[in-house]
Scaffold this motif. Structure first.
Motif, PDB file in Angstrom:
ATOM      1  N   UNK A  65      37.719  48.304  72.402  1.00  0.00           N
ATOM      2  CA  UNK A  65      37.870  49.636  73.003  1.00  0.00           C
ATOM      3  C   UNK A  65      36.952  49.770  74.229  1.00  0.00           C
ATOM      4  N   UNK A  66      35.754  49.241  74.113  1.00  0.00           N
ATOM      5  CA  UNK A  66      34.789  49.306  75.223  1.00  0.00           C
ATOM      6  C   UNK A  66      35.315  48.539  76.436  1.00  0.00           C
ATOM      7  N   UNK A  67      35.901  47.374  76.170  1.00  0.00           N
ATOM      8  CA  UNK A  67      36.458  46.560  77.269  1.00  0.00           C
ATOM      9  C   UNK A  67      37.638  47.287  77.922  1.00  0.00           C
ATOM     10  N   UNK A  68      38.460  47.936  77.076  1.00  0.00           N
ATOM     11  CA  UNK A  68      39.611  48.672  77.620  1.00  0.00           C
ATOM     12  C   UNK A  68      39.124  49.838  78.490  1.00  0.00           C
ATOM     13  N   UNK A  69      38.090  50.510  77.997  1.00  0.00           N
ATOM     14  CA  UNK A  69      37.558  51.663  78.740  1.00  0.00           C
ATOM     15  C   UNK A  69      37.013  51.211  80.105  1.00  0.00           C
ATOM     16  N   UNK A  70      36.292  50.093  80.064  1.00  0.00           N
ATOM     17  CA  UNK A  70      35.693  49.551  81.291  1.00  0.00           C
ATOM     18  C   UNK A  70      36.792  49.274  82.325  1.00  0.00           C
ATOM     19  N   UNK A  71      37.862  48.649  81.858  1.00  0.00           N
ATOM     20  CA  UNK A  71      38.945  48.298  82.775  1.00  0.00           C
ATOM     21  C   UNK A  71      39.693  49.546  83.249  1.00  0.00           C
ATOM     22  N   UNK A  72      40.034  50.437  82.304  1.00  0.00           N
ATOM     23  CA  UNK A  72      40.808  51.637  82.667  1.00  0.00           C
ATOM     24  C   UNK A  72      40.013  52.520  83.625  1.00  0.00           C
ATOM     25  N   UNK A  73      38.696  52.600  83.392  1.00  0.00           N
ATOM     26  CA  UNK A  73      37.857  53.477  84.217  1.00  0.00           C
ATOM     27  C   UNK A  73      37.766  53.006  85.671  1.00  0.00           C
ATOM     28  N   UNK A  74      38.118  51.768  85.907  1.00  0.00           N
ATOM     29  CA  UNK A  74      38.140  51.299  87.301  1.00  0.00           C
ATOM     30  C   UNK A  74      39.280  51.957  88.060  1.00  0.00           C
ATOM     31  N   UNK A  75      40.266  52.473  87.318  1.00  0.00           N
ATOM     32  CA  UNK A  75      41.428  53.104  87.947  1.00  0.00           C
ATOM     33  C   UNK A  75      41.416  54.615  87.790  1.00  0.00           C
ATOM     34  N   UNK A  76      41.175  55.067  86.555  1.00  0.00           N
ATOM     35  CA  UNK A  76      41.481  56.457  86.237  1.00  0.00           C
ATOM     36  C   UNK A  76      40.250  57.191  85.702  1.00  0.00           C
ATOM     37  N   UNK A  77      40.169  58.480  86.001  1.00  0.00           N
ATOM     38  CA  UNK A  77      39.075  59.272  85.445  1.00  0.00           C
ATOM     39  C   UNK A  77      39.401  59.617  83.994  1.00  0.00           C
ATOM     40  N   UNK A  78      38.465  59.311  83.103  1.00  0.00           N
ATOM     41  CA  UNK A  78      38.653  59.652  81.694  1.00  0.00           C
ATOM     42  C   UNK A  78      37.585  60.675  81.325  1.00  0.00           C
ATOM     43  N   UNK A  79      38.025  61.835  80.896  1.00  0.00           N
ATOM     44  CA  UNK A  79      37.048  62.865  80.499  1.00  0.00           C
ATOM     45  C   UNK A  79      36.896  62.871  78.989  1.00  0.00           C
ATOM     46  N   UNK A  80      35.805  62.254  78.543  1.00  0.00           N
ATOM     47  CA  UNK A  80      35.532  62.221  77.113  1.00  0.00           C
ATOM     48  C   UNK A  80      34.946  63.559  76.684  1.00  0.00           C
TER      49      UNK A  80
END
Ligand code: NAP
Length: 307
Positions: A65-80
Motif C-alpha cells: 500500500x505504501x509503494x502504491x501511495x508513493x507512486x500514485x502521489x506522484x500524479x494525483x493529490x490524495x487527501x487522507x
C-alpha cells in the motif's frame, strides 16, 4: 470551509482501486482528486502477507500500500483523513461534500471498499481493543506466547492464523462448518503449521473482566457448550460493503449491498463508476487495481463524449 472547486474526476476511497483510478485519471489528463477517510491502502494494509500480486513474490500489505501511495502521489493529490459525507447531482456537476469542504466534479469513482463483518455476540463490543481484534498484523504482537482464537474459515482467517502462529501465539482456529473456505494452498500451510482447528463450532459469547479471558463455544457435533481459555480473539469472518454513499445516491446494488457495474465499471448513475471490493466478486488487490484503471478510463471516455 474550502470553497467549491471544479474537478473532472473525484475518487472516493484510496485503497488499491482508488489509488489506481486517481493515477489513471491524471494520466488521461483529467483534473483529479482522491479522498480517503483514513489512510491509503484500506483493508489491504492489514494483510500479513500477499503472495499473489504479480511482481512481488511476497510482500506485506502495508508495504504494498505504501509503494502504491508513493507512486500514485506522484500524479494525483490524495487527501487522507477527509471523509466524503455526501454526493449529489447539481445541474451538470456532482457536488461532493466532505467534513472539510465542498467540491464539484464532472465524474466520480466510488472505491470505498469493505469493512470487517461483526460476529454479533455478547462481549464483542465490550472487549474490542481489550483482547478482541479484527487485524492480526495490527495487534498480534501483544499476544505472543499467549492462547488466541481465530474465528472464521476463509482466506483471511487462515492467513491471520498463520501470521499469529508464526509470531509465537498459541493459535486455535474455530470454524462453524467442517470444511474451510480458504484456498487449498493456504489450508495446506495451516496444516503444516500445526494450527489446532475446532470444527463445527460457533462462538456464543466472549467473556472477561478488564480484558478477554475466555470464549464460550457451542460444539454442534456434540451439542454442548464449553469454555475456552484465551486471551485474544481475532474475528475474521468476512467483510461487508461500505455502501452508504451509494445507498444515499440510489445507485443500483445487489442483494448483498455491493455496487452493480457493467464491464466498464459504470454504475446505474451517469458518470459515477465503482471499482474494487465495493463491487464484490473476486475481491483481490490485482482485480481492484484493474477495476480502478478501467473506471478512470471510462470516465475519460465518457467526458470526451460530453464536449
Ligand atoms: P470469506 O471468504 O467471505 O470467508 C468468511 C468466513 O467466515 C467463511 O469461512 C464463513 O463461514 C465465516 N463466517 C461468516 N460469517 C460468520 C459468522 N457469523 N460466524 C462464524 N463464521 C462466519 O471472507 P474473507 O476470508 O475475509 O475473504 C474475503 C475475500 O478476500 C475473498 O474473496 C478472499 O478470497 C479474499 N482474500 C484473499 C486472500 C488471499 O490471500 N488470496 C486473503 C484474504 C482475503 P462459511 O465458510 O461457513 O461460510
Amino acid at each position: 470551509m474550502e470553497k467549491a472547486k471544479n474537478y473532472d474526476l473525484i475518487v472516493v476511497g484510496a485503497g488499491p482501486a482508488g489509488m489506481t483510478a486517481g493515477m489513471y485519471g491524471v494520466r488521461s489528463g483529467l483534473e483529479t482528486l482522491v479522498f480517503e477517510k483514513g489512510i491509503c491502502g484500506g483493508l489491504s494494509n492489514e494483510a500479513p502477507e500477499i503472495e499473489n500480486y504479480p511482481g512481488f513474490k511476497k510482500v506485506r500489505g502495508m508495504e504494498l500500500a505504501e509503494k502504491m501511495k508513493e507512486q500514485a502521489s506522484e500524479y494525483v493529490e490524495i487527501r487522507e483523513l477527509e471523509k466524503v459525507e455526501k454526493m449529489k447531482w447539481s445541474v451538470k456537476n456532482l457536488e461532493v461534500s466532505t467534513e472539510k469542504g465542498s467540491y464539484l466534479t464532472r465524474a466520480a469513482v466510488i472505491s470505498t471498499g469493505t469493512r470487517h463483518r461483526r460476529l454479533g455476540v455478547k462481549g464483542e463490543d465490550e472487549f474490542l481493543g481489550r483482547g478482541i481484534s479484527y487485524c492480526a498484523t495490527c495487534d498480534g504482537f501483544f499476544f505472543r506466547d499467549k492462547p488466541v482464537l481465530v474465528v472464521g474459515g476463509g482466506d483471511s482467517a487462515v492467513r491471520e492464523a498463520l501470521y499469529l502462529k508464526n509470531i509465537g501465539c498459541e493459535v486455535t482456529l474455530v470454524h462453524r462448518r467442517g470444511k474451510l473456505r480458504a484456498e487449498p494452498y493456504l489450508q495446506k500451510n495451516l496444516e503444516h503449521a500445526g494450527v489446532r482447528i475446532l470444527w463445527n463450532s460457533v462462538v456464543r459469547e466472549i467473556r472477561g473482566d478488564k480484558k478477554v479471558r475466555s470464549v464460550v463455544r457451542f460444539d454442534k457435533d456434540r451439542e454442548i457448550e464449553d469454555e475456552l481459555l484465551v486471551e485474544g480473539v481475532f474475528i475474521s469472518i468476512g467483510e461487508e460493503p461500505v455502501n452508504d454513499l451509494a445507498a444515499q445516491m440510489g445507485i443500483g446494488m445487489d442483494r448483498n449491498g455491493y455496487i452493480i457495474t457493467d464491464k466498464n465499471q459504470r454504475t446505474s448513475l451517469e458518470r459515477v463508476y465503482a471499482a474494487g471490493d465495493i463491487t464484490g466478486g473476486v475481491r483481490q488487490i490485482v482485480v481492484a487495481c484493474a477495476e480502478g484503471a478501467i473506471a478512470a478510463t471510462s470516465a475519460y471516455n465518457d467526458l470526451l463524449e460530453l464536449v
